[in-house]
Design a protein around this motif. Sequence first.
Motif, PDB file in Angstrom:
ATOM      1  N   GLY A 109      -5.022  29.178  -6.448  1.00 38.81           N
ATOM      2  CA  GLY A 109      -6.009  29.239  -7.524  1.00 38.81           C
ATOM      3  C   GLY A 109      -6.473  27.887  -8.027  1.00 38.81           C
ATOM      4  O   GLY A 109      -7.059  27.770  -9.101  1.00 38.81           O
ATOM      5  N   THR A 110      -6.238  26.846  -7.245  1.00 38.77           N
ATOM      6  CA  THR A 110      -6.534  25.484  -7.683  1.00 38.77           C
ATOM      7  C   THR A 110      -8.023  25.174  -7.631  1.00 38.77           C
ATOM      8  O   THR A 110      -8.704  25.453  -6.647  1.00 38.77           O
ATOM      9  N   VAL A 111      -8.505  24.567  -8.711  1.00 40.00           N
ATOM     10  CA  VAL A 111      -9.862  24.015  -8.771  1.00 40.00           C
ATOM     11  C   VAL A 111      -9.720  22.527  -9.083  1.00 40.00           C
ATOM     12  O   VAL A 111      -9.172  22.149 -10.126  1.00 40.00           O
ATOM     13  N   LEU A 112     -10.191  21.690  -8.161  1.00 44.55           N
ATOM     14  CA  LEU A 112     -10.210  20.243  -8.369  1.00 44.55           C
ATOM     15  C   LEU A 112     -11.632  19.846  -8.771  1.00 44.55           C
ATOM     16  O   LEU A 112     -12.595  20.512  -8.410  1.00 44.55           O
ATOM     17  N   GLN A 128      -4.184  33.037  -7.029  1.00 41.81           N
ATOM     18  CA  GLN A 128      -4.466  33.467  -5.652  1.00 41.81           C
ATOM     19  C   GLN A 128      -5.311  32.409  -4.946  1.00 41.81           C
ATOM     20  O   GLN A 128      -5.933  31.568  -5.589  1.00 41.81           O
ATOM     21  N   THR A 129      -5.366  32.474  -3.626  1.00 45.56           N
ATOM     22  CA  THR A 129      -6.186  31.545  -2.868  1.00 45.56           C
ATOM     23  C   THR A 129      -7.659  31.750  -3.198  1.00 45.56           C
ATOM     24  O   THR A 129      -8.156  32.869  -3.230  1.00 45.56           O
ATOM     25  N   LEU A 130      -8.353  30.631  -3.429  1.00 48.89           N
ATOM     26  CA  LEU A 130      -9.799  30.642  -3.676  1.00 48.89           C
ATOM     27  C   LEU A 130     -10.494  30.159  -2.411  1.00 48.89           C
ATOM     28  O   LEU A 130     -10.073  29.172  -1.808  1.00 48.89           O
ATOM     29  N   TYR A 131     -11.566  30.864  -2.024  1.00 47.48           N
ATOM     30  CA  TYR A 131     -12.232  30.549  -0.759  1.00 47.48           C
ATOM     31  C   TYR A 131     -13.638  29.983  -0.894  1.00 47.48           C
ATOM     32  O   TYR A 131     -14.053  29.182  -0.066  1.00 47.48           O
ATOM     33  N   GLY A 145     -12.204  34.650  -4.290  1.00 49.35           N
ATOM     34  CA  GLY A 145     -10.935  34.441  -3.615  1.00 49.35           C
ATOM     35  C   GLY A 145     -10.235  35.719  -3.217  1.00 49.35           C
ATOM     36  O   GLY A 145     -10.835  36.794  -3.135  1.00 49.35           O
ATOM     37  N   ALA A 146      -8.939  35.576  -2.992  1.00 42.31           N
ATOM     38  CA  ALA A 146      -8.093  36.677  -2.541  1.00 42.31           C
ATOM     39  C   ALA A 146      -8.015  37.768  -3.599  1.00 42.31           C
ATOM     40  O   ALA A 146      -8.275  37.542  -4.784  1.00 42.31           O
ATOM     41  N   LYS A 167      -9.933  43.565  -1.783  1.00 44.22           N
ATOM     42  CA  LYS A 167     -10.249  42.840  -0.551  1.00 44.22           C
ATOM     43  C   LYS A 167     -10.553  41.382  -0.884  1.00 44.22           C
ATOM     44  O   LYS A 167     -11.109  41.058  -1.924  1.00 44.22           O
ATOM     45  N   THR A 168     -10.195  40.506   0.021  1.00 43.05           N
ATOM     46  CA  THR A 168     -10.454  39.086  -0.172  1.00 43.05           C
ATOM     47  C   THR A 168     -11.948  38.815  -0.088  1.00 43.05           C
ATOM     48  O   THR A 168     -12.618  39.243   0.851  1.00 43.05           O
ATOM     49  N   LEU A 169     -12.455  38.092  -1.078  1.00 43.31           N
ATOM     50  CA  LEU A 169     -13.841  37.631  -1.084  1.00 43.31           C
ATOM     51  C   LEU A 169     -13.836  36.203  -0.547  1.00 43.31           C
ATOM     52  O   LEU A 169     -13.053  35.368  -0.997  1.00 43.31           O
ATOM     53  N   ARG A 170     -14.704  35.918   0.431  1.00 38.01           N
ATOM     54  CA  ARG A 170     -14.662  34.622   1.108  1.00 38.01           C
ATOM     55  C   ARG A 170     -15.852  33.724   0.859  1.00 38.01           C
ATOM     56  O   ARG A 170     -15.772  32.517   1.074  1.00 38.01           O
TER      57      ARG A 170
END
Length: 188
Positions: A109-112, A128-131, A145-146, A167-170
């Motif tokens: 879930g990181t935002v730089l 969660q993973t961000l895409y 994201g996921a 569902k994962t959004l990409r």
Amino acid sequence: PQPAPNASLGIYALRRDPITDSIWGTGAEGTIWKHDGAAWHVKESGLEYLLHDIWAHGDTVAAVGELGSLMISTDGMTNATASTWPSIPDLHGVWGPDADTVYAVGEDGTVLRWLEGSWKEAWTLGGQTLYGIDGEGQDSVWVVGAMGGLYFYNGVDWLQLDTGGVKTLRTVRALGAGRALVAGDDGT
């Protein structure tokens, strides 16, 4: 256009620069391509890992990828600053509202945020993973994201929006007027 040089390595992202109308692409082994309207040119990223995404705004170009890989150039890729963010396995998306502010999203879930010449960890969204990331300005940023993760930044706060799915959004594209188009796994 003609095929990009070294395209056999795989092209993972394409993005149009709205200022110069050039097309930028990323791939394996830190490969970056630029199409200037006439031909493809290979640009040195200073990275050796797969680059998942790229973004350009005039002379500012940023790319992100495996093992926390970050690359930014503020002079049209004459010089590029490459680094890794050690606590993040992968970064998946990059976008900025202008040449001075750039966001990168990835694992956990990181935002730089690139601001005033350096990358800083700015927020953590949902864990969660961000895409994907896109937007229209400083006060209109979309992230996906996921687990159906959909987030909107209004310039003050991040809002988590209910997608009704797991569902994962990409990928996401801002459409204006507070709307965005998202897509993901299994035809989502």
